[in-house]
Design an enzyme around this catalytic site. Structure first.
Site, mmCIF file in Angstrom:
data_model
loop_
_atom_site.group_PDB
_atom_site.id
_atom_site.type_symbol
_atom_site.label_atom_id
_atom_site.label_comp_id
_atom_site.label_asym_id
_atom_site.label_seq_id
_atom_site.Cartn_x
_atom_site.Cartn_y
_atom_site.Cartn_z
ATOM 1 N N ASN A 146 -16.263 -5.269 -15.639
ATOM 2 C CA ASN A 146 -14.833 -4.960 -15.592
ATOM 3 C C ASN A 146 -14.119 -5.412 -16.868
ATOM 4 O O ASN A 146 -13.451 -4.633 -17.552
ATOM 5 C CB ASN A 146 -14.188 -5.604 -14.374
ATOM 6 C CG ASN A 146 -14.587 -4.924 -13.073
ATOM 7 O OD1 ASN A 146 -15.051 -3.786 -13.096
ATOM 8 N ND2 ASN A 146 -14.402 -5.608 -11.965
ATOM 9 N N CYS A 182 -23.025 -8.468 -12.987
ATOM 10 C CA CYS A 182 -22.418 -8.825 -11.701
ATOM 11 C C CYS A 182 -21.145 -8.039 -11.441
ATOM 12 O O CYS A 182 -20.359 -8.398 -10.583
ATOM 13 C CB CYS A 182 -22.127 -10.324 -11.637
ATOM 14 S SG CYS A 182 -21.075 -10.932 -12.979
ATOM 15 N N HIS A 186 -21.280 -21.673 27.103
ATOM 16 C CA HIS A 186 -21.957 -20.710 27.967
ATOM 17 C C HIS A 186 -21.658 -19.278 27.528
ATOM 18 O O HIS A 186 -22.568 -18.428 27.446
ATOM 19 C CB HIS A 186 -21.526 -20.919 29.424
ATOM 20 C CG HIS A 186 -22.092 -19.899 30.357
ATOM 21 N ND1 HIS A 186 -21.403 -18.749 30.695
ATOM 22 C CD2 HIS A 186 -23.274 -19.836 31.001
ATOM 23 C CE1 HIS A 186 -22.149 -18.030 31.516
ATOM 24 N NE2 HIS A 186 -23.290 -18.663 31.720
ATOM 25 N N ARG A 200 -20.187 -19.102 -10.872
ATOM 26 C CA ARG A 200 -19.247 -18.999 -11.977
ATOM 27 C C ARG A 200 -18.140 -20.023 -11.779
ATOM 28 O O ARG A 200 -17.465 -20.020 -10.748
ATOM 29 C CB ARG A 200 -18.654 -17.582 -12.038
ATOM 30 C CG ARG A 200 -17.766 -17.373 -13.263
ATOM 31 C CD ARG A 200 -17.232 -15.945 -13.315
ATOM 32 N NE ARG A 200 -16.205 -15.708 -12.322
ATOM 33 C CZ ARG A 200 -15.656 -14.506 -12.095
ATOM 34 N NH1 ARG A 200 -16.085 -13.456 -12.756
ATOM 35 N NH2 ARG A 200 -14.706 -14.373 -11.190
ATOM 36 N N GLU A 250 -18.479 -10.786 -21.248
ATOM 37 C CA GLU A 250 -17.359 -9.934 -20.856
ATOM 38 C C GLU A 250 -16.354 -9.741 -21.987
ATOM 39 O O GLU A 250 -15.307 -9.135 -21.798
ATOM 40 C CB GLU A 250 -16.663 -10.536 -19.633
ATOM 41 C CG GLU A 250 -16.262 -11.989 -19.802
ATOM 42 C CD GLU A 250 -15.866 -12.656 -18.489
ATOM 43 O OE1 GLU A 250 -15.630 -11.950 -17.508
ATOM 44 O OE2 GLU A 250 -15.797 -13.903 -18.470
#
Length: 810
Positions: A712, A760, A430, A587, A689
């Protein structure tokens, strides 16, 4: 008969005659039975019968007199006058002709069931009830376990009287329904003996976000009132609609509830009784005997989901517009059969406007209590512990209401609260239902809340952080952004999202997006699995203490292997299902050895490395004999999601792949585990990367279907900068000409071979000029953190328009 209609004789066009609940039951019996939807037989005592009852007893004038003098905003006056009206009704007698028809129908219903004095459910069905704009849920009374003619007649009168409970009367005022225009019908339905099995609710959307790609089902032991009243925490299941329709078994997510109480029918004392459920039956379960611990088996969940979708499709076609449904189900403990016992249009998300508000907590604070998050908002205010609705004068507008549980008597208090916190209840309790209707956050099932918040003082209630709702000490800063997703222009560059928490997937899927560009496997299995894969496969190598911890965590699974695959596949499936059919790029795990070692049992299997950043990580683990069997568990989880649940939008991505030969080895291991590139449309991407991924991009294009730039690591390795070192942190810059060259070179080489390239990393979110550079370079997709999607997409629209303008001028 004049005053009685069998369910098969009515449909949703007869709401004025038999009320919303009975009209819907009749519609399902008449139209959906042929599709296999099972509804218990029964009949309706019509609204005309109610009117006839009032006239025969001369009750119209005294009722109107009480309503004319009523002050609905004075709780005492409301309670006194509605009690007078109910007493008038209960003291009156049913006219002989009406009584005769009711008994005649009851005897026929008993005869059809082959049971003398059949046990029935007697439910109120108001003529303004279960409409798409107002539910009246819980406002009128229902009576279960009614048996025999005398009990039935008395229950019908009680239902008539419940039209004038204080809460129902106040609700009509609030919703703008004139009292004299709302009549009451009564449904008499063969009782499903769910007190001997289980029952619950189904919504054909996610109740928190309004995401309509799933069926959400909840259930408890015994009769289902414990869910609505918030007395028992239910099991919860999510089923993906679209792949269910294609014949798959997409049970995305199962969450075991505490199921503390079982509401049963006490035959000896002829009343309902709530029995505590033994702890062993509540939260211990064994896969080989699921029916004993979950309220439903997997197949039963899928059956109910199919029925729910059929009901939704039927009502949507009938109304000429999408109609999400709120459904009640029950399982008969004697026959084992499943039934649908009610269905009504969902009334919260179906009325929402298209604009989206996103709430973001900007500060961290001390967590005082946690529970299930209801809604996605954040609110602040003084915490007020109230244990009885009669103490409503103690709460002021803007206070945070804290209590054990709520029912309709609490609604006047709830309407002035800034947020609600209850110790008991689930997402369909409720408190949760009313909080959604009021548009305020609620944290339900927050054990110990009344004690933890007893001192009062300012608190922050946050339901904007996923499934878990938190109450923080003090007033924390937060932001609110509102936008219309349909007003943001289309882009050539796909705008995707980085998503690590499956519990936020349904909410994030409503943002303007082209799918998920990065779902991190290691984040998912750290939260949903929490145990090193090899520790699950080789417990004999662990200390007794760690083995015991793992046994507790995996209790109920036949093996550690099954625990890992089941938990991981559920988390992945939630992500893939939320964004279906858009691509979700997963990934595979990219923990470093020091991070793997922190998982439960991990220290026994991980070497100590001087530089884990450049050590045994990513692709190099997958084919290595010391970890290959752990990687194959990940592969099996992905295979289960794609092949058994039908979520073929799931794309696999391999991280930190140093050489082309390494990529080929990984694909061989995946094939060994049942995942073959190209089979069933499986695409396999590689993270770009490492400089070698750029230098040999054309060679990598022969092995993989696409690239995703990890800005990165690529920046770190192109510039030779340790991103974790404070001494050289100033040199770490994705906007460096060398990094830009690497990105542009990769895009050019990949496109030459028909391969897509996305990014990404964090850079496009942080630096608008870097995002503009990538768009100009022709990147196919940019994957962003969710909080920057709207802002960055607007910039991409501008960049692409400027680019078109430059080309036109040239």
């Amino acid at each position: 008969m004049r005053f009685v209609r069998w369910f098969k004789e009515v449909g949703i066009e007869q709401v004025p005659l038999v009320g919303g609940k009975n009209a819907s039951l009749g519609e399902m019996v008449r139209e959906l039975g042929k599709l296999g939807v099972r509804v218990p037989d029964g009949f309706a005592v019509t609204a005309e019968a109610y009117h006839h009852f009032l006239q025969a007893n001369g009750l119209g004038a005294p009722i109107r007199e009480q309503l004319r003098e009523l002050n609905p905003h004075d709780p005492d006056d409301l309670a006194r006058r509605t009690r007078l009206i109910r007493n008038l009704i209960l003291r009156a007698s049913l006219p002989e002709d009406l009584e005769g028809e009711i008994l005649l129908a009851y005897r026929e219903l008993s005869r059809r069931a082959g049971i003398e004095d059949l046990m029935v459910a007697v439910r109120s069905s108001a003529t303004a009830e279960d409409l798409p704009t107002a539910s009246f849920a819980g406002q009128h009374e229902s009576y279960l376990g009614i048996q025999g003619e005398a009990e039935l007649l008395e229950a019908v009168k009680k239902c008539f009287a419940s039209l004038y409970t204080a809460r129902a009367t106040r609700y009509r005022v609030d919703m703008g329904f004139p009292h004299e225009k709302v009549l009451l019908s009564v449904g008499v339905q063969q009782l499903v003996r769910s007190d001997l099995a289980s029952s619950g609710v189904i919504f054909t959307l996610d109740t928190e976000t309004g995401f309509d790609g799933v069926v959400m089902l909840e259930g408890v032991w015994g009769l289902g009132e414990n869910i609505v009243q918030g007395k028992s925490t239910p099991d919860r299941f999510y089923v993906h609609k679209e792949t269910l329709a294609k014949g798959y078994k997409p049970l995305l997510w199962k969450k075991l509830g505490a199921k503390e109480l079982r509401l049963v029918y006490d035959a000896e004392h002829h009343k309902l009784r709530n029995n505590p459920v033994a702890p062993a039956e509540r939260n211990q379960w064994v896969l080989s005997n699921e029916e004993v611990q979950w309220v439903l088996s997997n197949e039963e969940v899928l059956t109910l989901a199919r029925w729910a979708v059929a009901i939704e499709q039927h009502y949507s076609k009938k109304r000429g517009s999408p109609t999400p449904m709120d459904i009640e189900w029950a399982k008969d403990g004697i026959t084992g059969e499943l039934f649908i016992v009610q269905a009504r249009p969902e009334t919260v998300h179906s009325r929402k406007n298209p604009t989206i508000k996103t709430y973001t907590l900007l500060q961290e604070g001390k967590v005082l209590v946690e529970g299930l998050a209801v809604g996605e908002k954040i609110a602040t205010g003084p915490a007020k512990v109230i244990r009885d609705p009669k103490a409503m004068n103690q709460i002021k507008p803007g206070d945070v209401l804290v209590t054990v549980t709520t029912n309709p008597d609490w609604e006047p208090i709830m309407k002035i609260a800034s947020a609600i916190v209850t110790e008991r209840g689930g997402r369909t309790s409720h408190a949760a239902i009313v909080a959604r209707e009021l548009g305020i956050p609620a944290v339900v099932g927050a054990a110990g809340a009344t004690k933890a918040l007893a001192k009062g003082g300012p608190v922050t209630v946050s339901c904007a952080q996923g499934e878990v709702g938190r109450v923080y000490e003090g007033v924390l800063k937060f932001s609110v952004e509102e936008f219309d997703p349909f007003q943001i222009g289309a882009t050539r560059t796909q705008v995707m999202m980085n998503v690590g928490n499956p519990e936020q997937a349904f909410r994030l899927a409503l943002l303007p997006n082209d799918g998920v560009g990065l779902a991190r496997m290691e984040f998912i299995f750290a939260d949903w699995v929490g145990i090193h894969p090899l520790a699950l496969l080789h417990p004999e190598k662990l200390s007794p203490k760690v083995r015991r911890e793992i046994e507790v965590k995996t209790n109920g699974y036949k093996s550690g292997r099954e625990y890992f695959i089941d938990r991981l596949s559920q988390s992945i499936a939630v992500l893939a299902g939320a964004f279906y059919p858009k691509p979700v790029i997963l990934r595979m795990s990219d923990f470093k050895t020091n991070e793997y070692a922190k998982l439960l049992g991990g220290e026994a299997f991980e070497p100590s490395e001087e530089n884990p950043m450049l050590g045994w990580r990513g692709a190099s683990r997958y084919y290595h004999p010391d970890y290959k069997e752990g990687f194959l568990l990940e592969v099996e989880a992905v295979r289960r999601v794609r092949d058994e649940m039908g979520l073929a939008n799931l794309v696999v991505m391999i991280p930190f792949c140093r050489t082309v030969e390494e990529g080929k080895k990984v694909l061989d291991v995946m094939k060994e585990g049942g995942l073959e590139r190209g089979k069933n449309g499986l695409e396999v991407y590689v993270m770009a990367e490492i400089p070698s991924n750029v230098i040999l991009a054309e060679e990598f294009s022969q092995v993989f279907d696409g690239f995703s730039i990890g800005s990165n690591d690529l920046t770190q390795l192109v510039l030779g900068v340790d991103r974790d070192s404070t001494q050289v942190a100033a040199l770490f810059d994705e906007r460096s000409p060398a990094v830009r060259w690497a990105c542009a070179e990769l895009i050019q080489k990949a496109h030459k071979h028909g391969r897509k390239v996305g990014i990404c990393g964090q850079a496009p979110s942080d630096y608008p000029e870097f995002a503009a550079f990538l768009v100009d370079a022709g990147i196919d997709s940019i994957s962003l953190n969710p909080d920057s999607v709207v802002r960055t997409k607007r910039r991409i629209v501008e960049t692409e328009q400027n680019r078109k303008g430059r080309k036109a001028r040239a």
